[in-house]
Design an enzyme around this catalytic site. Structure first.
Site, PDB file in Angstrom:
ATOM      1  N   ASP A 163       0.818  -1.205   0.000  1.00 41.12           N
ATOM      2  CA  ASP A 163       0.000   0.000   0.000  1.00 41.12           C
ATOM      3  C   ASP A 163       0.858   1.265   0.000  1.00 41.12           C
ATOM      4  O   ASP A 163       0.683   2.166   0.820  1.00 41.12           O
ATOM      5  CB  ASP A 163      -0.933  -0.025   1.216  1.00 41.12           C
ATOM      6  CG  ASP A 163      -1.987   1.053   1.148  1.00 41.12           C
ATOM      7  OD1 ASP A 163      -2.331   1.480   0.029  1.00 41.12           O
ATOM      8  OD2 ASP A 163      -2.467   1.484   2.221  1.00 41.12           O
ATOM      9  N   GLU A 416       3.993  -7.893   7.602  1.00 39.69           N
ATOM     10  CA  GLU A 416       2.646  -8.435   7.426  1.00 39.69           C
ATOM     11  C   GLU A 416       2.562  -9.626   6.473  1.00 39.69           C
ATOM     12  O   GLU A 416       1.693  -9.674   5.598  1.00 39.69           O
ATOM     13  CB  GLU A 416       1.682  -7.329   6.987  1.00 39.69           C
ATOM     14  CG  GLU A 416       1.536  -6.226   8.020  1.00 39.69           C
ATOM     15  CD  GLU A 416       0.411  -5.252   7.708  1.00 39.69           C
ATOM     16  OE1 GLU A 416      -0.041  -5.205   6.544  1.00 39.69           O
ATOM     17  OE2 GLU A 416      -0.019  -4.542   8.633  1.00 39.69           O
ATOM     18  N   TYR A 471      -5.196  -2.218  13.951  1.00 42.97           N
ATOM     19  CA  TYR A 471      -6.035  -1.091  13.549  1.00 42.97           C
ATOM     20  C   TYR A 471      -7.435  -1.181  14.153  1.00 42.97           C
ATOM     21  O   TYR A 471      -8.427  -0.913  13.483  1.00 42.97           O
ATOM     22  CB  TYR A 471      -6.090  -1.002  12.024  1.00 42.97           C
ATOM     23  CG  TYR A 471      -4.781  -0.518  11.442  1.00 42.97           C
ATOM     24  CD1 TYR A 471      -4.460   0.829  11.459  1.00 42.97           C
ATOM     25  CD2 TYR A 471      -3.858  -1.418  10.919  1.00 42.97           C
ATOM     26  CE1 TYR A 471      -3.252   1.285  10.953  1.00 42.97           C
ATOM     27  CE2 TYR A 471      -2.647  -0.972  10.412  1.00 42.97           C
ATOM     28  CZ  TYR A 471      -2.354   0.378  10.428  1.00 42.97           C
ATOM     29  OH  TYR A 471      -1.152   0.821   9.925  1.00 42.97           O
ATOM     30  N   GLU A 507       2.423  -0.580  14.146  1.00 39.57           N
ATOM     31  CA  GLU A 507       1.514   0.270  13.380  1.00 39.57           C
ATOM     32  C   GLU A 507       0.199   0.387  14.134  1.00 39.57           C
ATOM     33  O   GLU A 507      -0.363  -0.620  14.587  1.00 39.57           O
ATOM     34  CB  GLU A 507       1.226  -0.281  11.973  1.00 39.57           C
ATOM     35  CG  GLU A 507       2.400  -0.236  11.017  1.00 39.57           C
ATOM     36  CD  GLU A 507       2.023  -0.697   9.607  1.00 39.57           C
ATOM     37  OE1 GLU A 507       0.812  -0.619   9.250  1.00 39.57           O
ATOM     38  OE2 GLU A 507       2.920  -1.122   8.866  1.00 39.57           O
TER      39      GLU A 507
END
Length: 604
Positions: A163, A416, A471, A507
Site C-alpha cells: 500500500d 505483514e 487497527y 503500526e
C-alpha cells in the site's frame, strides 16, 4: 560492500545530477543495444529521484518496464595505476550498468547497493559513456512481489501487493571511486562492555592483488580524533578504557582506522565508524546497554512531493527535526532499507532504528485486497522457492550493508506476511535462522498483521520480539473506540500471556483529512485520529509487555490508484508536505512524558 569514501589511499567522485533519459516503451533497448550509442531523446532526468512525478506525460508515470539513463563521465588522470569502481546506492527494482558498450554490473532488488570494478574498461584522463537501464517490474520472484497483466489495448499494467506507490528510478547516489590494487574490502565490528571498558571484536577482509607480507593494523579514535586503542592483525579484539557508550539520544561514535602496510608503506586505509553498545531481549524487556528501552516513534516512508523516493539531504534533515520535535526516539524503515545516509544520521544523533527488508506483500489476504483473490500464499504461483531465494538475498544484503550501524537494534525480515497460513513456518524458519547466523548480535523479528492472532499464528515463537500492526478503531470496530479499546487490550494480554516477550506495536492509526473537524468520534477527522491514538496509549500503559509504540505513519504518503485512498494514505501525523495535524501535537505531549519502564512494567 563498504560505503565508498575519501581516504589517504582512496578518492571519490559523486555522479549525481542530470542524465539523458529515455523510456523504453517498446522493450527494445536491451535487444537493440541502446548502450552502444548516444540515447535518442530530448528528455533529461535528475538523479537521485523517482521519475514518476517529474514529467507531465502520464505514460511515463504509468510506464511498466525499462527506462534508460546516460551521461559522459571523465576519469581523473591521477587515477592511473589505481583500481576504478562504480557503485549505485540503489536501482528500483532492477539495474544494468554499462560502461561504453560493456555490461559491468547488474542487480535485482531495489533498495540495496551494487557495483563493479571497471578498471579494465576505462582509461584515466579520458571520458567514458555511462548508461544505466532500470526496470520497475515486480513479479512473484521479486521482493516485494507483484504481477504484470496486459490490458486489452496492449498496455502493460503492474499489480503489486503493498500500500505505497511503486516509485521507480535511481533513488540514491551514484559514485565513482578509486582504490589501491590491494584494498580493505569489508569490516565487521561487534561491541560490548564490562564496567567502564569497551570490548570491540573486529574482522577485516582484504581483496585484490596480494604480493607480499601485508600487515593489517587498526587504530581506534574517539570523537575528538584522539587515539584510544590499537591492535595488529586482520582479526582480533581491542579494549577501550573509560569507554563512552552509544546511547539513545546520545550518538557517540568511535572510528576504526583499518590500515594495510607492505614493506613499511601504507597500501590502503579505510575508516569505519561504530558505537559501543549492547542490545538484548530479556523476558518481556528490550534492553539497550542493559537498561530497559521504550520505543516511541513512527513507521516512515521515503516519500516526498515531486522526488518520490529520491534521497534528499535537506528533506532528510527536516524529517529528523520533526522526529525530534515530537519526542520520537526511534523509527522503523517501513518497508525497505532506507538510504545509507539516513542510517549514518541516526548513528550520529542517537536515533534507534528497526531495520526492515523489502519483504512486504507476502500475503494472499492482500492479493484479494488488490484484486487478485483466490490465492494461497505459500504456493507455486505465489510465495515459492524463487521468492524465498530473493528473500534470502534481501536479508543478506541488508545485514552486509547495515551491520556496523549502532542505531540498528532489531532486524525486521518481513512486514505483514501470512503468519497464520499453512506453509508459513516452513518458509520463515530458515529465514530466521539465516538472519541470526549472519548477525548473532541483534534480535530478529517480523511484523504481524491482525489475521495472525495468538491462537492462529504459526511463527511468532521463531522470533525474539513481537511486532504487531493493529487497527482497532479503524479497519476493525470503525468509529467505536470503546469497543476497540476492549478488543485491543484483550489481544495484547493474550500475546503477553502466551509468549512473555516484548511487544512493539509497530503500526496503529487512522486516516485523517487535515482541517476536517468534528465534535464527535467521526472517522477521518483530526479529533478522531488524536482520540484513537490516546486510546491505544491507555492500553499500552496497562500492558507490561508493551515496550514500544510506532504510529502509522510519520507523514501522509502516495499510494497506487484506487478508490480506497484519497490522494494517498492519510494516516500521517504530518501531511505529505510536513504540516502537523492535531495528532502530532498530541504525540508531542505524550512522548515528552513517557519514560523507560521499570522491570515490573510500571512507568518510571
Amino acid at each position: 560492500m563498504l560505503k565508498p569514501q575519501n581516504s589517504p589511499t582512496r578518492e571519490l567522485i559523486n555522479l549525481d545530477g542530470l542524465y539523458s533519459f529515455k523510456v523504453d516503451s517498446d522493450r527494445a533497448g536491451l535487444r537493440d543495444g541502446w548502450q552502444q550509442n548516444k540515447l535518442d531523446t530530448a528528455l533529461e532526468m535528475g538523479v537521485p529521484a523517482s521519475y514518476n512525478d517529474i514529467f507531465t506525460d502520464s505514460t511515463i508515470r504509468d510506464h511498466v518496464g525499462w527506462v534508460w539513463y546516460q551521461r559522459e563521465v571523465r576519469l581523473p588522470r591521477g587515477w592511473a595505476g589505481e583500481r576504478v569502481h562504480i557503485r549505485l546506492e540503489s536501482a528500483t527494482h532492477e539495474g544494468k550498468v554499462f560502461v561504453n558498450d560493456v555490461l559491468v554490473a547488474e542487480h535485482v532488488g531495489g533498495y540495496t547497493p551494487f557495483g563493479a570494478d571497471i578498471t579494465d574498461h576505462v582509461t584515466p584522463g579520458t571520458t567514458f559513456r555511462l548508461t544505466i537501464a532500470v526496470n520497475n517490474e515486480l513479479t512473484q520472484a521479486t521482493i516485494p512481489p507483484g504481477s504484470i497483466r496486459q490490458t486489452e489495448d496492449g498496455r502493460r499494467h503492474q499489480r503489486y501487493l503493498h500500500d505505497f506507490y511503486n516509485y521507480a528510478g535511481l533513488h540514491r547516489s551514484i559514485w565513482l571511486y578509486s582504490t589501491p590494487s590491494l584494498q580493505v574490502q569489508d569490516i565487521t565490528v561487534a561491541t560490548g562492555f564490562t564496567g567502564t571498558t569497551g570490548n570491540i571484536d573486529y574482522q577485516i577482509e582484504l581483496g585484490g592483488v596480494m604480493d607480499g607480507p601485508e600487515r593489517v593494523s587498526v587504530r581506534i579514535l574517539d570523537a575528538d580524533g584522539k587515539q584510544v586503542a590499537a591492535a595488529a592483525g586482520a582479526e582480533g579484539s581491542v579494549a577501550i578504557h573509560d569507554v563512552v557508550l552509544w546511547q539513545p539520544g546520545k550518538g557517540y561514535l568511535y572510528s576504526m582506522v583499518a590500515e594495510v602496510h607492505n614493506g613499511g608503506k601504507l597500501v590502503d586505509s579505510y575508516t569505519q565508524s561504530f558505537g559501543v553498545r549492547t542490545v538484548e531481549v530479556r523476558g518481556n524487556q528490550f534492553l539497550i546497554n542493559g537498561e530497559p528501552f521504550y520505543f516511541t516513534g513512527f513507521g516512515m516512508h521515503e516519500d516526498h512531493v515531486t522526488i518520490g523516493k529520491g534521497h534528499s539531504p535537506a528533506h532528510m534533515v527536516g524529517d529528523f527535526q520533526l522526529l525530534g520535535w515530537t519526542g520520537a526516539n526511534s523509527f522503523r524503515t517501513a518497508h525497505y532499507p532506507y538510504a545509507e545516509e539516513v542510517m549514518d544520521y541516526a548513528d550520529r544523533h542517537g536515533i534507534v532504528v528497526i531495520d526492515e527488508t523489502a519483504a512486504v506483500g507476502l500475503n494472499a489476504l492482500f492479493a484479494g485486497f488488490f484484486g487478485e483473490g483466490g490465492k494461497k500464499t505459500y504456493a507455486e504461483d505465489f510465495v515459492n522457492e524463487d521468492t524465498a531465494a530473493s528473500h534470502r538475498q534481501a536479508i543478506t544484503e541488508l545485514i552486509a550493508r547495515d551491520k556496523n550501524h549502532p542505531s540498528v537494534v532489531l532486524w525486521s525480515i518481513a512486514n505483514e506476511p501470512a503468519a497464520a497460513e499453512e506453509g508459513a513456518r516452513e518458509y520463515f524458519e530458515p529465514l530466521a535462522a539465516l538472519t541470526r547466523k549472519l548477525d548473532p548480535t541483534r534480535p530478529v523479528g517480523f511484523v504481524n498483521e491482525i489475521s495472525g492472532t495468538p491462537e492462529t499464528d504459526r511463527i511468532a515463537d521463531l522470533f525474539d520480539v513481537l511486532m504487531l500492526n493493529r487497527y482497532y478503531g479503524w479497519y476493525v470496530h470503525t468509529g467505536d473506540l470503546a469497543l476497540a479499546e476492549r478488543a485491543l487490550e484483550a489481544e495484547l494480554g493474550a500475546w503477553e500471556e502466551k509468549y512473555g516477550r516484548p511487544i512493539i506495536v509497530t503500526e496503529y492509526g487512522a486516516d485523517t483529512i487535515p482541517g476536517l473537524h468534528s465534535l464527535y468520534d467521526q472517522p477521518w477527522s483530526e479529533e478522531y485520529q488524536a482520540a484513537l491514538l490516546d486510546m491505544y496509549h491507555r492500553v499500552f500503559d496497562r500492558t507490561a509487555a508493551v515496550v514500544g509504540e510506532h504510529v502509522w505513519n510519520f507523514a501522509d504518503f502516495q499510494t497506487s490508484n484506487g478508490i480506497i485512498r484519497v490522494d494517498g494514505n492519510r494516516k500521517g501525523a504530518f501531511t505529505r508536505d510536513r504540516r502537523p495535524k492535531a495528532a502530532a501535537h498530541s504525540l508531542r505531549r505524550r512522548w515528552a512524558q513517557v519514560q523507560h519502564r521499570k522491570p515490573d512494567g510500571q512507568e518510571g
